[in-house]
Design a protein around this motif. Structure first.
Motif, mmCIF file in Angstrom:
data_model
loop_
_atom_site.group_PDB
_atom_site.id
_atom_site.type_symbol
_atom_site.label_atom_id
_atom_site.label_comp_id
_atom_site.label_asym_id
_atom_site.label_seq_id
_atom_site.Cartn_x
_atom_site.Cartn_y
_atom_site.Cartn_z
ATOM 1 N N ALA A 218 0.899 -1.213 -0.074
ATOM 2 C CA ALA A 218 0.088 0.002 0.051
ATOM 3 C C ALA A 218 0.997 1.350 -0.038
ATOM 4 O O ALA A 218 0.349 2.319 -0.639
ATOM 5 C CB ALA A 218 -1.039 -0.038 1.240
ATOM 6 N N ASP A 219 2.103 1.295 0.561
ATOM 7 C CA ASP A 219 3.197 2.308 0.817
ATOM 8 C C ASP A 219 3.540 2.485 -0.621
ATOM 9 O O ASP A 219 3.880 3.593 -1.079
ATOM 10 C CB ASP A 219 4.072 1.960 1.974
ATOM 11 C CG ASP A 219 3.294 2.105 3.158
ATOM 12 O OD1 ASP A 219 2.375 2.756 3.359
ATOM 13 O OD2 ASP A 219 3.923 1.836 4.080
ATOM 14 N N ILE A 220 3.917 1.227 -0.958
ATOM 15 C CA ILE A 220 4.668 1.210 -2.579
ATOM 16 C C ILE A 220 3.936 2.079 -3.480
ATOM 17 O O ILE A 220 4.125 2.810 -4.301
ATOM 18 C CB ILE A 220 5.387 -0.089 -2.909
ATOM 19 C CG1 ILE A 220 6.190 -0.766 -1.768
ATOM 20 C CG2 ILE A 220 5.583 0.004 -4.152
ATOM 21 C CD1 ILE A 220 6.703 -1.842 -2.229
ATOM 22 N N PHE A 221 2.441 1.460 -3.644
ATOM 23 C CA PHE A 221 1.461 1.885 -4.663
ATOM 24 C C PHE A 221 0.848 3.294 -4.359
ATOM 25 O O PHE A 221 0.274 3.809 -5.366
ATOM 26 C CB PHE A 221 0.325 0.936 -4.838
ATOM 27 C CG PHE A 221 0.911 -0.301 -5.082
ATOM 28 C CD1 PHE A 221 1.816 -0.606 -5.940
ATOM 29 C CD2 PHE A 221 0.106 -1.445 -4.499
ATOM 30 C CE1 PHE A 221 2.262 -1.743 -6.227
ATOM 31 C CE2 PHE A 221 0.374 -2.714 -5.105
ATOM 32 C CZ PHE A 221 1.405 -2.929 -5.898
ATOM 33 N N ALA A 222 1.068 4.094 -3.208
ATOM 34 C CA ALA A 222 0.466 5.420 -2.800
ATOM 35 C C ALA A 222 0.809 6.246 -3.511
ATOM 36 O O ALA A 222 -0.283 6.979 -4.285
ATOM 37 C CB ALA A 222 0.767 5.409 -1.410
ATOM 38 N N GLY A 223 1.933 6.492 -4.177
ATOM 39 C CA GLY A 223 2.425 7.400 -5.112
ATOM 40 C C GLY A 223 2.983 7.019 -6.269
ATOM 41 O O GLY A 223 3.580 7.589 -7.000
ATOM 42 N N GLY A 224 2.437 5.841 -6.768
ATOM 43 C CA GLY A 224 3.051 5.457 -7.815
ATOM 44 C C GLY A 224 4.281 4.501 -7.696
ATOM 45 O O GLY A 224 4.020 3.140 -7.652
ATOM 46 N N ARG A 225 5.438 4.872 -7.472
ATOM 47 C CA ARG A 225 6.632 4.046 -6.869
ATOM 48 C C ARG A 225 7.128 4.634 -5.597
ATOM 49 O O ARG A 225 8.422 4.131 -5.560
ATOM 50 C CB ARG A 225 7.505 4.195 -8.206
ATOM 51 C CG ARG A 225 7.245 3.433 -9.511
ATOM 52 C CD ARG A 225 8.330 3.226 -10.337
ATOM 53 N NE ARG A 225 8.213 2.873 -11.559
ATOM 54 C CZ ARG A 225 9.315 1.858 -12.299
ATOM 55 N NH1 ARG A 225 10.320 2.319 -12.030
ATOM 56 N NH2 ARG A 225 8.874 1.657 -13.492
#
Length: 234
Positions: A218-225
């Motif tokens: 979820a942290d990885i995807f939150a801003g794209g990368r």
């Protein structure tokens, strides 16, 4: 309308009886040594039915065996489906999928052995279903990471998912077949999970993405990368 109601109740009754026969078959298989032959009479007795009643619901022994294998695979898939998701870290995702499969096979060695006896059929359909779920998961992760794949790389996702499932099946199948089942289920799950991660990590790095396997997705995807560190693409 009354006739339709009676037919619906009769169909439901037959479906429930068929299910009870299949449940009884699984109990019979698990009560015998792994790979032992079993008979329809044993299934009928376990289900509290006459042998002839069993054959009212199945065309012949081959049809019954196929239905039993389908029932076994459905039981496994029912366990796996909820854990094939993007919840948690990469290590947690891989670990829980592998552990679920290994734990199920260790708890149901005889069922697993019977299910894999027949090439193709229900077992292959089960592999297809599980691999499709995994392929969908990989495709979603790739999309959320924003990784740019060539057409050939996109086409590889489905075979890669099948390869991962096939590798897990091969490793666990060989482990189950050993006279002395070593290492432990927990350790084989850990080592197999590490192998899967190494493969996925290699592909990610080749695409220019370095992932932290202990960071929640979820942290990885939150801003794209975020959490995915761009690297040099080979």
């Amino acid at each position: 309308m009354a006739q339709d109601g009676r037919q619906a109740r009769w169909d439901a009754h037959n479906q429930q009886r068929r299910l009870s026969i299949l449940d009884a078959a699984l109990e019979v298989i698990e009560s015998e040594p792994v790979g032992a032959e079993f008979h329809v009479q044993q299934i009928a007795a376990r289900a509290g039915l006459n042998r002839t009643v069993v054959y009212r619901h199945f065309a012949d022994r081959s049809d019954l065996d196929t239905a039993i294998r389908t029932h076994i695979i459905a039981s496994l898939t029912e366990q796996l489906a909820p854990v094939v998701s993007l919840d948690g870290t990469i290590n947690e995702i891989i670990g829980r999928i592998i552990r679920t499969y290994v734990d199920w096979t260790e708890a149901h060695v005889a069922l697993h052995a019977f299910a894999v006896q027949e090439a193709g059929g229900p077992f292959q359909q089960g592999i297809d279903q599980i691999a499709t779920m995994l392929g969908d998961l990989l495709s979603l992760a790739i999309a959320l990471l924003g990784a740019e794949l060539s057409e050939d790389e996109k086409a590889l996702v489905d075979p890669l998912a099948y390869g991962l499932v096939g590798a897990a099946l091969g490793v666990v199948g060989r482990w189950l077949a050993r006279d002395v089942r070593e290492p432990s289920a927990a350790r084989i799950s850990e080592l197999l999970s590490m192998s899967v991660w190494n493969l996925l990590d290699g592909h990610a790095k080749r695409l220019g993405v370095v992932l932290d396997p202990d960071l929640p997705l979820a942290d990885i995807f939150a801003g794209g990368r975020p959490g995915a560190v761009p690297g040099a693409s080979s």
